[in-house]
Write a protein that holds these residues in place. Structure first.
Motif, PDB file in Angstrom:
ATOM      1  N   UNK A  93       0.914  -1.441  -0.036  1.00 54.63           N
ATOM      2  CA  UNK A  93      -0.086  -0.264  -0.060  1.00 54.63           C
ATOM      3  C   UNK A  93       1.016   1.031  -0.199  1.00 54.63           C
ATOM      4  N   UNK A  94       0.692   2.047  -0.972  1.00 53.21           N
ATOM      5  CA  UNK A  94       1.239   3.571  -0.923  1.00 53.21           C
ATOM      6  C   UNK A  94       1.110   4.485  -0.075  1.00 53.21           C
ATOM      7  N   UNK A  95       1.237   5.256   1.025  1.00 47.72           N
ATOM      8  CA  UNK A  95       0.545   5.946   1.978  1.00 47.72           C
ATOM      9  C   UNK A  95       0.445   7.505   1.113  1.00 47.72           C
ATOM     10  N   UNK A  96      -0.955   7.774   0.988  1.00 45.88           N
ATOM     11  CA  UNK A  96      -1.516   8.955   0.700  1.00 45.88           C
ATOM     12  C   UNK A  96      -2.884   9.238   0.961  1.00 45.88           C
ATOM     13  N   UNK A  97      -3.743  10.192   0.376  1.00 45.55           N
ATOM     14  CA  UNK A  97      -4.896  10.351   0.438  1.00 45.55           C
ATOM     15  C   UNK A  97      -5.428  10.714  -0.207  1.00 45.55           C
ATOM     16  N   UNK A  98      -5.684   9.168  -0.729  1.00 50.86           N
ATOM     17  CA  UNK A  98      -6.393   8.143  -0.574  1.00 50.86           C
ATOM     18  C   UNK A  98      -4.897   7.154  -0.418  1.00 50.86           C
ATOM     19  N   UNK A  99      -5.075   6.521   0.699  1.00 47.84           N
ATOM     20  CA  UNK A  99      -3.756   5.094   0.645  1.00 47.84           C
ATOM     21  C   UNK A  99      -4.146   4.420  -0.976  1.00 47.84           C
ATOM     22  N   UNK A 100      -2.657   3.883  -1.974  1.00 48.82           N
ATOM     23  CA  UNK A 100      -3.260   3.532  -3.106  1.00 48.82           C
ATOM     24  C   UNK A 100      -2.450   1.673  -2.921  1.00 48.82           C
ATOM     25  N   UNK A 101      -3.213   0.889  -3.306  1.00 52.66           N
ATOM     26  CA  UNK A 101      -2.610  -0.340  -2.870  1.00 52.66           C
ATOM     27  C   UNK A 101      -1.688  -0.945  -4.350  1.00 52.66           C
ATOM     28  N   UNK A 102      -0.571  -1.045  -4.355  1.00 50.90           N
ATOM     29  CA  UNK A 102       0.592  -1.855  -5.520  1.00 50.90           C
ATOM     30  C   UNK A 102      -0.141  -2.973  -6.725  1.00 50.90           C
ATOM     31  N   UNK A 103      -0.407  -2.832  -7.014  1.00 50.60           N
ATOM     32  CA  UNK A 103      -1.327  -4.376  -8.051  1.00 50.60           C
ATOM     33  C   UNK A 103       0.186  -4.790  -8.400  1.00 50.60           C
ATOM     34  N   UNK A 104      -0.147  -5.683  -8.557  1.00 51.73           N
ATOM     35  CA  UNK A 104       1.222  -6.613  -8.626  1.00 51.73           C
ATOM     36  C   UNK A 104       0.354  -8.044  -9.832  1.00 51.73           C
ATOM     37  N   UNK A 105       0.002  -7.988 -11.009  1.00 49.97           N
ATOM     38  CA  UNK A 105      -0.544  -9.561 -11.727  1.00 49.97           C
ATOM     39  C   UNK A 105       0.132 -10.350 -12.001  1.00 49.97           C
ATOM     40  N   UNK A 106       1.249 -10.612 -11.556  1.00 52.03           N
ATOM     41  CA  UNK A 106       2.281 -12.265 -12.081  1.00 52.03           C
ATOM     42  C   UNK A 106       2.700 -12.128 -10.022  1.00 52.03           C
ATOM     43  N   UNK A 107       1.869 -13.501  -9.781  1.00 53.03           N
ATOM     44  CA  UNK A 107       2.631 -14.143  -8.495  1.00 53.03           C
ATOM     45  C   UNK A 107       3.745 -14.269  -7.748  1.00 53.03           C
ATOM     46  N   UNK A 108       4.548 -14.340  -8.906  1.00 51.94           N
ATOM     47  CA  UNK A 108       5.621 -15.063  -8.373  1.00 51.94           C
ATOM     48  C   UNK A 108       6.405 -13.373  -7.831  1.00 51.94           C
TER      49      UNK A 108
END
Length: 68
Positions: free
Chosen positions: A32-47
Motif C-alpha cells: 500500500x502506498x501511503x497517501x490521501x487516499x492510500x493506493x494498493x500496488x497491484x502486481x498481476x504476476x504472483x511470482x
C-alpha cells in the motif's frame, strides 16, 4: 520472471520505501502506498509479487497487521 521485471519495482523497497507499507491479512501481504487516499500496488504476476514483497520485508518496510 526476469531481474528487469523485478527491478521495475525496486523503488518500493529502496528510494521510496518510506512511502510504502505492507498490510498483512492472515498470511497475505498487500503493498500500500501511503497517501490521501492510500493506493494498493497491484502486481498481476504472483511470482513477481512474492519477490517484491520479500524484498520489501527484507528492507524493513513497515507492516500493518489487519484483522482476519
Amino acid at each position: 520472471m526476469s531481474e528487469q521485471e523485478l527491478s521495475a519495482y525496486a523503488s518500493m523497497w529502496t528510494t521510496e520505501r518510506d512511502q510504502w507499507e505492507l498490510h498483512r491479512i492472515g498470511d497475505t501481504y498487500l503493498p500500500i502506498m501511503n497517501g490521501d487516499p492510500p493506493m494498493a500496488g497491484m502486481i498481476c504476476d504472483d511470482d513477481l509479487a512474492d519477490q517484491v514483497i520479500a524484498k520489501m520485508l527484507a528492507a524493513g518496510v513497515a507492516v500493518v497487521a489487519l484483522p482476519d
